[in-house]
Motif scaffolding. Sequence first.
Motif, short mmCIF file in Angstrom:
data_model
loop_
_atom_site.label_atom_id
_atom_site.label_comp_id
_atom_site.label_asym_id
_atom_site.label_seq_id
_atom_site.Cartn_x
_atom_site.Cartn_y
_atom_site.Cartn_z
N SER A 52 -28.35 -6.14 -30.76
CA SER A 52 -28.37 -7.23 -29.79
C SER A 52 -29.44 -6.99 -28.74
CB SER A 52 -27.00 -7.35 -29.12
OG SER A 52 -26.68 -6.14 -28.45
N SER A 56 -26.17 -3.21 -26.89
CA SER A 56 -24.76 -2.82 -26.87
C SER A 56 -24.07 -3.03 -28.21
CB SER A 56 -24.03 -3.61 -25.79
OG SER A 56 -24.08 -5.00 -26.07
N SER A 57 -24.67 -3.84 -29.07
CA SER A 57 -24.06 -4.11 -30.37
C SER A 57 -25.05 -3.83 -31.49
CB SER A 57 -23.61 -5.57 -30.47
OG SER A 57 -22.62 -5.85 -29.51
N THR A 58 -24.57 -3.18 -32.53
CA THR A 58 -25.37 -2.95 -33.73
C THR A 58 -24.52 -3.22 -34.96
OG1 THR A 58 -24.78 -0.60 -33.72
CG2 THR A 58 -26.88 -1.20 -32.68
N VAL A 59 -25.20 -3.51 -36.04
CA VAL A 59 -24.53 -3.71 -37.32
C VAL A 59 -25.47 -3.21 -38.41
CG1 VAL A 59 -25.39 -6.07 -37.58
CG2 VAL A 59 -23.30 -5.36 -38.78
N GLY A 104 -25.60 -11.90 -29.75
CA GLY A 104 -24.96 -11.08 -30.76
C GLY A 104 -25.94 -10.38 -31.68
N VAL A 105 -25.44 -10.02 -32.84
CA VAL A 105 -26.27 -9.44 -33.88
C VAL A 105 -26.31 -10.43 -35.05
CG1 VAL A 105 -25.94 -7.04 -33.25
CG2 VAL A 105 -24.24 -8.15 -34.68
#
Length: 125
Positions: A52, A56-59, A104-105
């Motif tokens: 992101s 703070s967000s990963t996938v 988001g991601v």
Amino acid sequence: QVRVVESGGGLVQTGDSLRLSCAASGGGFSSYGMGWFRQAPGKEREFVGAISWSGSSTVYADSVKGRFTISRDNAKNTGYLQMNSLKPEDTAVYYCAARHGGGGVYLSATDYDYWGQGTQVTVSS
């Protein structure tokens, strides 16, 4: 106009590590989601991972989970893909992509607005 440029690819052996960089220019990098994709010869482009805009967000794709790590340094307008325990099946051209907006991601190539030219990663057995 945002421009992204990948670097850091090369020829390595099985089990080695590489870190790819994605340098962005044109402003606003800190507000862009970023993704990494790869394309092996004769195969379709596939999702590797995404982060992101805040970091703070990963996938990650299942095939790289636990081996690859995505990060970013917004102060340097640069994103990174750390690849550990490389396998021959990781051989591909790796692409960085940037997406304007959204918090988001994003896993689909169609979600991204800007693409780099790609950097070759070859893992020998």
